[in-house]
Design an enzyme around this catalytic site. Structure first.
Site, PDB file in Angstrom:
ATOM      1  N   SER A 175       0.659 -22.320  51.388  1.00  0.00           N
ATOM      2  CA  SER A 175       1.913 -21.910  52.021  1.00  0.00           C
ATOM      3  C   SER A 175       2.830 -23.106  52.277  1.00  0.00           C
ATOM      4  O   SER A 175       3.179 -23.820  51.346  1.00  0.00           O
ATOM      5  CB  SER A 175       1.592 -21.144  53.308  1.00  0.00           C
ATOM      6  OG  SER A 175       2.716 -20.452  53.795  1.00  0.00           O
ATOM      7  N   GLU A 266       2.469 -10.384  47.460  1.00  0.00           N
ATOM      8  CA  GLU A 266       3.210 -11.160  48.455  1.00  0.00           C
ATOM      9  C   GLU A 266       4.573 -11.583  47.934  1.00  0.00           C
ATOM     10  O   GLU A 266       4.788 -11.721  46.728  1.00  0.00           O
ATOM     11  CB  GLU A 266       2.410 -12.398  48.854  1.00  0.00           C
ATOM     12  CG  GLU A 266       2.203 -13.390  47.721  1.00  0.00           C
ATOM     13  CD  GLU A 266       1.623 -14.716  48.197  1.00  0.00           C
ATOM     14  OE1 GLU A 266       2.077 -15.211  49.245  1.00  0.00           O
ATOM     15  OE2 GLU A 266       0.728 -15.244  47.514  1.00  0.00           O
ATOM     16  N   HIS A 296      -0.897 -12.826  50.960  1.00  0.00           N
ATOM     17  CA  HIS A 296      -0.630 -14.252  51.123  1.00  0.00           C
ATOM     18  C   HIS A 296      -1.907 -15.026  51.469  1.00  0.00           C
ATOM     19  O   HIS A 296      -2.630 -14.681  52.399  1.00  0.00           O
ATOM     20  CB  HIS A 296       0.407 -14.427  52.227  1.00  0.00           C
ATOM     21  CG  HIS A 296       0.884 -15.827  52.436  1.00  0.00           C
ATOM     22  ND1 HIS A 296       1.460 -16.573  51.432  1.00  0.00           N
ATOM     23  CD2 HIS A 296       0.870 -16.621  53.543  1.00  0.00           C
ATOM     24  CE1 HIS A 296       1.797 -17.758  51.906  1.00  0.00           C
ATOM     25  NE2 HIS A 296       1.442 -17.813  53.175  1.00  0.00           N
TER      26      HIS A 296
END
Length: 333
Positions: A175, A266, A296
């Site tokens: 991320s 996602e 995610h």
């Protein structure tokens, strides 16, 4: 060139498992709704978000059995502070030769090495290598470029104070950690590692790519507008066109051998595709894997999605291959 999964790949199915698709549906009815009403700009909203993410990572992450953790809190000669932890999975010994440098994600504001310990321990066990996870400062107390400064300090500590040859270190991140990893590697004075593995990397901090993706399929965990508010805590007061925030990968340095994994369910799959294309445009070797219907950073949730295990095995294989390729290149040079 970027590689995409195909039906002929035995590890990447055409469609997500019933369990992972069910989990995504439940997430859409719960987590997505909760994130929409929690104000990250309010202390109680941010605290609640941190607690929710930590509990999800702990409840659905892999086992920590046999894991050893060594805290780190040191000062470099120039005064920069490095905080983090060495994580060694079951059976993994200390090493001064090879290691993995891990950059955790969650919007520059939510997580820590503790929340990601199950994932880093699993990565350590699968690769047989110690993992150093840097505990960079979080927003909103610490805004840009605090996290980037801490990530660079951690890299300098490994390569200078700890004596690791950069070519013998592998970088991984998820991320927002993906953004921090790419930013680090684009810096002209940073010696490149053997390779890079990124899980659901966040690249476009405007969330324009995510909004376009939402028009086709909504993310089961969070809306783009809510994710942008969270990241805004870190970027507040800085123009997003700053080159350390809007990363020009296509026109930048050629990155090391890179693996990108993202979930097909996602919104950040759009970021993953853009990053893979830009790495290739800059002359890099990039493999992109889009795992259908996954959420995610699904790799951190093996108790929720069966696809996490084969995905992580592929990461471990990629790490081994990257070192083999790096060794051959060094021998040839």
């Amino acid at each position: 060139m970027p590689a995409t999964p195909s039906a002929s790949d035995p590890d990447i199915p055409i469609r997500g498992s019933l369990r992972s698709r069910g989990a995504a549906r439940v997430s859409g009815l719960t987590l997505r709704q909760i994130s929409a009403v929690l104000p990250p700009e309010r202390a109680w909203g941010l605290w609640t978000s941190r607690q929710i993410v930590a509990r999800i990572m702990d409840a659905f992450g892999p086992s920590l059995a046999g894991t050893r953790v060594t805290p780190v809190d040191v000062r470099l000669a120039d005064g920069r502070r490095v905080v983090g932890e060495w994580v060694r999975g079951s059976g993994v010994e200390s090493s001064r030769e090879r290691a993995i440098y891990f950059l955790h994600g969650s919007g520059f504001a939510l997580c820590s090495p503790r929340t990601h310990r199950r994932l880093t321990a699993w990565l350590s066990r699968l690769t047989g290598l110690p993992v150093f996870c840097v505990d960079y400062r979080l927003a909103p107390k610490h805004r840009f470029p605090a996290a980037a400064i801490d990530v660079r300090a951690g890299w300098d500590w490994l390569s200078e104070d700890q004596g690791f040859d950069p070519a013998q270190v592998f970088i991984a991140g998820d991320s927002a950690g993906g953004h921090l990893a790419v930013d680090l590697l684009l810096q002209p004075d940073v010696a490149h590692p053997a390779g890079v593995a990124l899980f659901s990397p966040l690249i476009d901090l405007t969330f324009g790519l995510s909004r376009s993706r939402e028009e086709l399929r909504r993310d089961p965990a969070i809306r783009a507008v809510d994710a942008a508010k969270l990241v805004g805590l870190y970027c507040a007061g800085t123009d997003l066109t700053d080159p350390r925030l809007t990363l020009d990968v296509a026109a930048g340095r050629t990155l090391p051998r890179t693996l990108i994994q993202a979930g097909g369910g996602e919104m950040l799959v759009a970021d993953a595709r853009r990053l893979a294309a830009d790495v290739a445009a800059a002359g890099g070797d990039c493999t992109l894997e889009v795992w259908p219907d996954q959420v995610h950073v699904f790799q951190a949730l093996p108790r929720l999605t069966p696809e996490a295990a084969p995905a992580m095995r592929r990461v471990a294989a990629f790490v081994a291959d990257s070192w083999a390729d790096s060794s051959m290149e060094r021998a040839a040079g």
